[in-house]
Design an enzyme around this catalytic site. Structure first.
Site, PDB file in Angstrom:
ATOM      1  N   TYR A  76       9.731 -34.972 -22.534  1.00  0.00           N
ATOM      2  CA  TYR A  76       8.307 -34.651 -22.415  1.00  0.00           C
ATOM      3  C   TYR A  76       7.793 -34.936 -21.009  1.00  0.00           C
ATOM      4  CZ  TYR A  76       7.297 -39.673 -22.631  1.00  0.00           C
ATOM      5  OH  TYR A  76       7.247 -41.007 -22.355  1.00  0.00           O
TER       6      TYR A  76
ATOM      7  N   HIS B 142      -7.428 -43.438  -6.338  1.00  0.00           N
ATOM      8  CA  HIS B 142      -8.238 -43.736  -7.513  1.00  0.00           C
ATOM      9  C   HIS B 142      -9.201 -42.599  -7.818  1.00  0.00           C
ATOM     10  CE1 HIS B 142     -11.771 -45.566  -9.528  1.00  0.00           C
ATOM     11  NE2 HIS B 142     -10.827 -46.168 -10.227  1.00  0.00           N
TER      12      HIS B 142
ATOM     13  N   ARG C  51      -3.192   2.684   8.624  1.00  0.00           N
ATOM     14  CA  ARG C  51      -3.507   1.416   7.932  1.00  0.00           C
ATOM     15  C   ARG C  51      -2.265   0.531   7.860  1.00  0.00           C
ATOM     16  NH1 ARG C  51      -6.792   4.858   4.212  1.00  0.00           N
ATOM     17  NH2 ARG C  51      -8.824   3.849   3.934  1.00  0.00           N
TER      18      ARG C  51
ATOM     19  N   SER D 142      10.019 -43.674 -18.804  1.00  0.00           N
ATOM     20  CA  SER D 142       9.011 -42.741 -18.330  1.00  0.00           C
ATOM     21  C   SER D 142       9.056 -42.793 -16.813  1.00  0.00           C
ATOM     22  CB  SER D 142       7.637 -43.148 -18.863  1.00  0.00           C
ATOM     23  OG  SER D 142       6.675 -42.213 -18.444  1.00  0.00           O
TER      24      SER D 142
ATOM     25  N   LYS E 119       0.837  -1.212   0.000  1.00  0.00           N
ATOM     26  CA  LYS E 119       0.000   0.000   0.000  1.00  0.00           C
ATOM     27  C   LYS E 119       0.864   1.252   0.000  1.00  0.00           C
ATOM     28  CE  LYS E 119      -3.816  -0.123   2.163  1.00  0.00           C
ATOM     29  NZ  LYS E 119      -4.881  -0.239   3.180  1.00  0.00           N
TER      30      LYS E 119
ATOM     31  N   GLY F  46      -5.944 -11.473   8.674  1.00  0.00           N
ATOM     32  CA  GLY F  46      -5.576 -11.458  10.088  1.00  0.00           C
ATOM     33  C   GLY F  46      -4.873 -10.179  10.483  1.00  0.00           C
TER      34      GLY F  46
ATOM     35  N   THR G  85       6.564 -40.829 -11.299  1.00  0.00           N
ATOM     36  CA  THR G  85       6.937 -40.128 -10.071  1.00  0.00           C
ATOM     37  C   THR G  85       5.963 -40.378  -8.926  1.00  0.00           C
ATOM     38  OG1 THR G  85       5.903 -38.160 -10.979  1.00  0.00           O
ATOM     39  CG2 THR G  85       8.293 -38.360 -11.224  1.00  0.00           C
TER      40      THR G  85
ATOM     41  N   ARG H  30      -3.302  -1.297  -6.397  1.00  0.00           N
ATOM     42  CA  ARG H  30      -2.513  -2.539  -6.314  1.00  0.00           C
ATOM     43  C   ARG H  30      -2.952  -3.444  -7.451  1.00  0.00           C
ATOM     44  NH1 ARG H  30      -5.302  -5.468  -1.016  1.00  0.00           N
ATOM     45  NH2 ARG H  30      -7.437  -5.319  -1.763  1.00  0.00           N
TER      46      ARG H  30
ATOM     47  N   MET I 123      -4.498  -6.151  10.971  1.00  0.00           N
ATOM     48  CA  MET I 123      -5.393  -5.048  11.246  1.00  0.00           C
ATOM     49  C   MET I 123      -5.497  -4.191  10.005  1.00  0.00           C
ATOM     50  SD  MET I 123      -5.050  -2.228  14.143  1.00  0.00           S
ATOM     51  CE  MET I 123      -4.770  -0.825  13.070  1.00  0.00           C
TER      52      MET I 123
ATOM     53  N   CYS J 191       5.471 -39.460 -16.433  1.00  0.00           N
ATOM     54  CA  CYS J 191       4.031 -39.660 -16.575  1.00  0.00           C
ATOM     55  C   CYS J 191       3.322 -39.733 -15.243  1.00  0.00           C
ATOM     56  CB  CYS J 191       3.731 -40.903 -17.411  1.00  0.00           C
ATOM     57  SG  CYS J 191       4.167 -42.428 -16.585  1.00  0.00           S
TER      58      CYS J 191
END
Lengths: 884, 884
Positions: free
Chosen positions: B858, B462, B98, B771, B28, B107, B774, B346, B109, B838
């Site tokens: 890829y 799933h 402010r 592939s 601000k 949270g 992960t 802003r 002020m 993948c």
């Protein structure tokens, strides 16, 4: 292979060099050549090399150029040495044809004796020996053996024809003419089976040699080689040797001898013999062999009494051979009309006990060095020293095969529950506890049984780990059996085995056998082992601790030489009856206060157990792993158990069931366990830590030196350890202050998840020590669970994809990379860190060799494996020196 | 911090440099200074720096030396600029106080207005403004706000006192005297609550500043920072500004404005205003704000009509600000007696749709470059472009929280079974399918519901995977709910939610809300997104494929820009009704022939499905993973299902039950699945491979370009892949020869077990591509299962141990090491190898950035994440360029 020699005479002036001799001439050929060179009485002969056999298989079973010529020359040489001629109808040269690979293996053709006999030469032999019965008996043997092993005519055809001919008489009852008639009858069997017995001695010899070559590739031999990791291209040699006859009347005989007792290792000739017999009679079991001497009280006429001169000669030769080979030898001999002939010498098979005794004696006899003694004994053999085994030669009626989980053999009556084991124990009946799988409630029953057999689970399943900890024989993952509890039996294949039937298990081989088999109890007090292991400790750099959870286990471990506890699993402390009830109250508590109250009841029980451990391990470190298994293991799962436990806890069964369901997991191995319980339910860990340090304070005031090491399991994040270290230190300091005691302690981390190894530098910042938990690490690296691998591992083994379970034999290639990386990074993060291993591989020689190369500080294994580990650590250090 | 400046005036000639301004002055303060510098109408003021706040917390809430003096000087400066004096009873200077942190957060002020009023100055204000009602109303506001936010007196005390005083009237109904009386009553509340309202303006200002500082460390703000990964030591700035009054009669007012529509991104001023009001009235909801203009048809008196001059000025300023900030702005303004004053600017919050529209428009307006446009949009925002959301400002009656599994919001009536979902669908009622967890049989029901809520399971369960594949909102692992199917309800905490009750889920936040909430449907046709993504593809080096199992999924993926299928899971092909029956026959078959017959029935079904895929993906590669899940997933488990299925298969239920038990596993994730099935039951893989190549042959004869890539899952040993490659190539060649077709295909390996990554060089020898899976790799590296982590992960998150699930956000630190190592070694073993990902992380921007740095070829993700991945790949490439 131009210029390759295919045949060497035993007395050849240009034998292969000693280090290549066994490879080229096979074990038997090398032994015969060496004995000949020493001037010992060996019938002349020659060896066709293993290279000839390899060539044979590489060229569609043809002989290499030159072999036939060399054979002819070798036979001529034999004729010259013996003064007899092959095929000479008046006094024929006869030969034996024997296989002899570099490593002996089952399935190979053993022997064809008396090659060279035929319808003509048998007459000459009768005349030359003056014993027509002997001549025809020798011919009979050739006809039968040749038919069996060369022609592959089922032995039953000869047996039936012979039995019909004998009509109840024995061979000894026959006259020489009758023996001739029997032999002619057996010659007919050849024709009945399609081909006449070859009368040409040259043809007999050629066919016998081919048969030996072919037997190298028999299914049985191939199978054996693949299970033992022996390549299939080493080939076998063939030994052709002039016959001597043990069946030439009462002054002849044949026998086998060990230069030391193969069961106990005690020095002195040990073996048996048969008067007036040929070699195969000793092993055939048709006549009962007699002992060589009275060192063992087995009765019968000893060779020493019957033929003292031959016996003394054998004793003399034994000494020469032991001096030469610097090891216990297994000998074969024949006495022909009073003259001793040596037919074989080789390193003798022996029990673990004997192996240890022999090398310790050889050191004291000045024959070998301590280092050599250490190197001579396979570490795994030590595991057998203190266990019963099934003696060699006892028939094994195998009905099923499982995974060998804890070595030693056990025989007993089948029981299916811990309660039945208890009843059998009270009736003083030995029992074998047969379970689908075991759980902590079975531990008491396991204690009372002679051995454990489970249908499921792998080599690190609950049953396997607990049985090894108890030093009790165990076979697991025996998918050949189906347990049908409702009918009180199990099926092994189609064979039902009922409650109370006798079975025998061999925890070394994984075999399950029907009936009560003969057992050989441990033969030694372990004195020689203690001596050997003291030498081992002198050279080893890895120290050996034990995985032990209770005072008695710890005492056993200390007795077997453990230098501390590397892993105390605290789970069992929660399974003690009162503790279990309190734990269950804790788990169903709905507010922190009831939870705290329940834990307060567990505290004194655990404190007492820790105090026991600390007292036993006075002065040695004790590594205690905080609670590891998932919490649901402490709750019942079956409906009836839920009702019962709910009643005992005074809650509604629905509430308990709901809690059970709440805690149940899809993959418990990867679930809410280990440090995750410590994070989400810190009061459980705090209670354990308080119990540890209250016990430590108490016991240290008794004057005991307490060295506690608190270990956090299943760490994946450095922050987990940081947080738990805070909890341990805060609790420990509070307790020690309360008791006015100061003592040193350590806080460390299991490294059992790949992530902890990969981030070991950051984990090490919060750790005084790492203990690699190679069981879980192996499971995560391979992505398989010990409990489920039984479904596919046998196929992997059969197909040669994975010859050994990586849970039993450390995977240096894969898991090893993470242990190496974890060690290096751990030291980078904290140069003071101590590094150890507490998985099953802490007792695995392959693992120990690897951990030695990483320079780890210690390994920890089940108490009964401590001797194995100490010796393996010495082997690793010696290999290191040799490599350096 | 000697020499540190603690305060900067908005028009300070020596402001912090632009790149540090937001950090030191807060968002601000930076905006106000910048607007001042641009010559825009900003009431004068000054900013206390974030560094002052940090110092405050580091020194027990004391002020640094010099701050008090700087404050006094700054107030004097303000007095000079305004011509008024702070505390002057005749015409007082009033200020607002402010907060303004570098990043705005809940949270903190917000605001105290009218600081400087007291019993004396209120009279001067009344005289100077000529409006006593206004002066007392302003004082009343100060008294209330100061009590609430500075003194932390519960707002309820003021509300109750005011309500009692008003007795049903509105504030507008009061006379100036009555307003004064009300204010005096509220001053009493301060005394009743323990302390008088401070009359000294300097004290008011000091206390208000301290309160702003303190609010930075409120529990709510701290919680927010920890969930967002914002450090706790950045501090907040405090802005003190001369008051302007929107409540000075009918020519005054206040409002908020966006420079473009934050929902749609359409250009043009968008916002609302209130006549004769102060700032907090707009947000308080006591009066209904009016639209600024008629661009949106919302009715009411527009600012454009009411105060055209002020409106035009705002439009002019909007243009200046957008040119300056080169982005859509969120403005606050006040009009005092016809004069426009700017109070804040802003960067404006916006929906994903708006974000895309705005940057595409800004490019066409020449304001920003394409690269900047790409960088401006968060990849994850794209996932929302095509989904319904709950608009900002709608109240959310949250009854439970789970894991956000598939974004977008959905509202509907609760159904508990796929059948109920079907019924609701037929009645045209929207439904939310609530399950404990889902299984493949639920897929049809999932299709028909608006959204899915499960009690168990993680972000790769799933339900989560399937829902993402369908682009359907989904919340999983919601352990706050207990499903009680027997009673047809679930409990969210103590609140019962019955079948047919309305609920709303937000798959972006994981919230479950009661009732039917307002939904904002997707605002755009995706045209702007397509433009943006075309630019993305131009800069990205990673290409993006999709995980798709069926023709329709593949079509959706292709439409969203996927350049191939990176993962076709073939499991579902076995769940098709006829295939499932055949599969079950195969599993209970006792001889190879029945097994073969059963598989023969599966073949044509699969062939058809593969053909569909190939046709849709004409010219693009299709990676097909052979069967991955354990075989027991194809058998029923519940007793009643076993009986039913046994009947349909024509076998005894006991036999089926025995087979089910036989296949059951302790840890199915680490069990007999993936390549292990291929090794032990090669006929299953052979059937799949045959189906793939029969389909490929068929379709390629139609002129379609087919590029099949066969992928073997769960490889741990190079030998596994070698063996399976053999099976694939042999089968493929046979089929292609049968059909007289030639085509190129690849065989590759999933790298999803640590061992495969560690031994990637040896694995790569047998692979045309890798592939990285992960999901499984993450599970194995962390040693936890997606299905069970819900039990402890929330605690880990709460404690800050693991802020985000590594299954959702790639763990570059741990798992990343193995992907890196696997890539490097894979290339070392086979320089031609193609590398892809993948797992779920194929659509995770963190993962994509990492995979880009490794130079992978890829990534592959669910179709609806393809846009996210394309943009993330562009971000990664741009970051790379910037770093290079």
């Amino acid at each position: 292979m131009a210029g390759t020699r295919w045949i060497y005479a035993f007395d050849d002036p240009a034998l292969p060099p000693p280090d290549a001799r066994k490879r080229i001439l096979g074990g038997k050929g090398a032994g015969l050549s060496s004995m000949t060179a020493m001037g010992l009485p060996v019938p002349p002969g020659f060896t066709l090399t293993t290279e000839a056999c390899v060539w044979f298989f590489e060229h569609a079973q043809a002989w290499p150029d030159g072999l036939a010529g060399e054979l002819q020359a070798a036979v001529s040489g034999l004729e010259a040495r013996t003064g007899k001629t092959f095929g000479d109808p008046s006094d024929p040269l006869l030969v034996s044809v024997r296989s002899g690979a570099p490593v002996s293996m089952p399935g190979m053709m053993e022997t064809v004796l008396n090659v060279g006999l035929n319808d003509a030469t048998v007459v000459g032999l009768a005349e030359a020996s003056g014993d027509a019965w002997f001549a025809w008996d020798s011919y009979r043997r050739l006809v039968t053996m040749f038919g069996d092993v060369v022609r592959e005519i089922s032995f039953a055809w000869f047996g039936r024809a012979q039995d019909a001919f004998l009509a109840g008489r024995s061979l000894q009852d026959l006259s020489a003419d009758e023996m001739a008639a029997l032999t002619r009858r057996l010659l007919q069997v050849h024709e009945e089976q399609g081909e006449a017995f070859p009368q040409d001695p040259q043809v007999q010899l050629k066919l016998a040699i081919d048969a030996v070559f072919r037997s190298y590739n028999s299914a049985k031999a191939r199978y054996y080689r693949s299970t033992q990791g022996i390549p299939h291209d080493t080939g076998t040699a063939v030994n052709v040797q002039a016959m001597v006859f043990g069946n030439l009347g009462p002054t002849s005989g044949t026998g086998v001898a060990f230069t030391r007792n193969p069961k106990t290792g005690v020095a002195g000739l040990f073996g048996e013999w048969l008067r007036n017999a040929q070699g195969e009679d000793v092993v055939a079991g048709t006549r009962t062999p007699q002992p060589l001497n009275d060192l063992e009280a087995e009765g019968g006429e000893t060779l020493q009494e019957a033929m003292p001169a031959a016996y003394d000669e054998l004793v003399r030769i034994q000494g020469i051979l032991e001096q030469h080979y610097r090891d216990m030898q297994d000998l074969e001999f024949t006495i022909e009309r009073g003259t001793l002939w040596m037919l074989q010498t080789r390193s003798g098979k022996r029990t673990g006990t004997a192996a240890v005794q022999i090398v310790v004696d050889l050191v004291s006899e000045g024959v070998i060095s301590r280092e050599e003694a250490l190197q001579r004994v396979e570490p795994k053999a030590l595991e057998m020293v203190l266990r019963p085994i099934i003696p060699e030669g006892v028939e094994r009626p195998v009905i099923a095969r499982g995974l060998p989980a804890s070595p030693g053999a056990a025989t007993g009556k089948v029981v299916f529950t811990p309660a039945e084991a208890q009843e059998a124990f009270e009736r003083s009946e030995p029992s074998i506890l047969v379970r689908i799988e075991t759980s902590p409630e079975d531990i008491q029953g396991m204690t009372l049984s002679q051995g454990i057999l489970t249908a499921r689970g792998g080599q690190t399943s609950h049953a396997a780990v607990v049985a090894r900890g108890m030093g009790k024989p165990c076979v697991v993952g025996c998918s050949d059996i189906q347990v049908d509890l409702s009918r009180g039996l199990f099926y092994a294949g189609d064979t039902p085995v009922r409650r109370g039937d006798w079975v025998t298990i061999d925890g070394q081989t994984g075999e399950v056998m029907s009936g009560k088999l003969e057992m050989l109890e441990p033969q030694a007090d372990g004195g020689a082992m203690a001596t050997l292991l003291a030498w081992a400790d002198d050279v080893a750099s890895l120290s050996v601790r034990a995985n032990a959870d209770t005072g008695p286990d710890a005492a056993k471990a200390r007795q077997l030489g453990a230098l501390g506890i590397g892993l105390c699993r605290t789970e069992h402390m929660f399974f003690q009856e009162e503790a279990l009830a309190a734990m269950r109250r804790m788990l169903i508590a709905e507010d922190p206060r009831s939870r705290q109250l329940a834990l307060r009841d567990i505290l004194p029980i655990q404190r007492g157990m820790f105090a026991d451990l600390f007292r036993v391990m006075d002065g040695l470190p004790v590594t205690i792993r905080l609670l590891d298994p998932p919490l649901h293991e402490f709750l019942p799962h079956k409906d009836e158990d839920v009702s019962e436990v709910a009643a005992s806890l005074g809650v509604q069964p629905e509430r308990l069931r709901a809690r059970v369901d709440d805690l149940s997991e899809a993959n418990p191995m990867m679930g809410h366990r280990g440090v995750r319980v410590g994070i989400t339910t810190p009061e459980v860990y705090a209670t354990q830590v308080r119990a540890i340090f209250e016990a430590a304070a108490l016991v240290s005031r008794e004057g005991v030196v307490v060295l506690p090491e608190v270990m956090i399991p299943l760490v994946a994040l450095p922050a987990e350890l940081e947080r738990m270290r805070g909890l341990v230190v805060e609790t420990a300091e509070r307790v020690l202050t309360e008791h006015g005691v100061t003592l040193k302690y350590k806080v460390g981390s299991m490294i059992e998840l790949p992530r902890a190894a990969l981030l070991a530098d950051s984990v090490a910042v919060h750790a005084d020590f790492f203990s690699f938990g190679t069981n879980d690490l192996t499971q995560m690296v391979f992505g398989f669970s010990r409990d489920d691998m039984g479904k596919f591992f046998p196929d992997y083994q059969r197909l040669g994809l994975l010859p050994e379970s990586p849970l039993a034999t450390f995977d240096t290639e894969g898991v090893g990379q993470l242990v190496k990386l974890g060690s290096e990074r751990g030291r980078a993060g904290n140069p003071q860190i101590k590094l150890g291993v507490c998985g099953e591989h802490g007792g695995d020689p392959v693992g120990i060799a690897f951990f030695h190369t990483l320079g780890l500080d210690y390994v920890s294994c089940s108490p009964y494996r401590v001797p194995v580990a100490r010796l393996a650590a010495a082997h690793a250090a010696l290999a290191d020196r040799a490599g350096a």
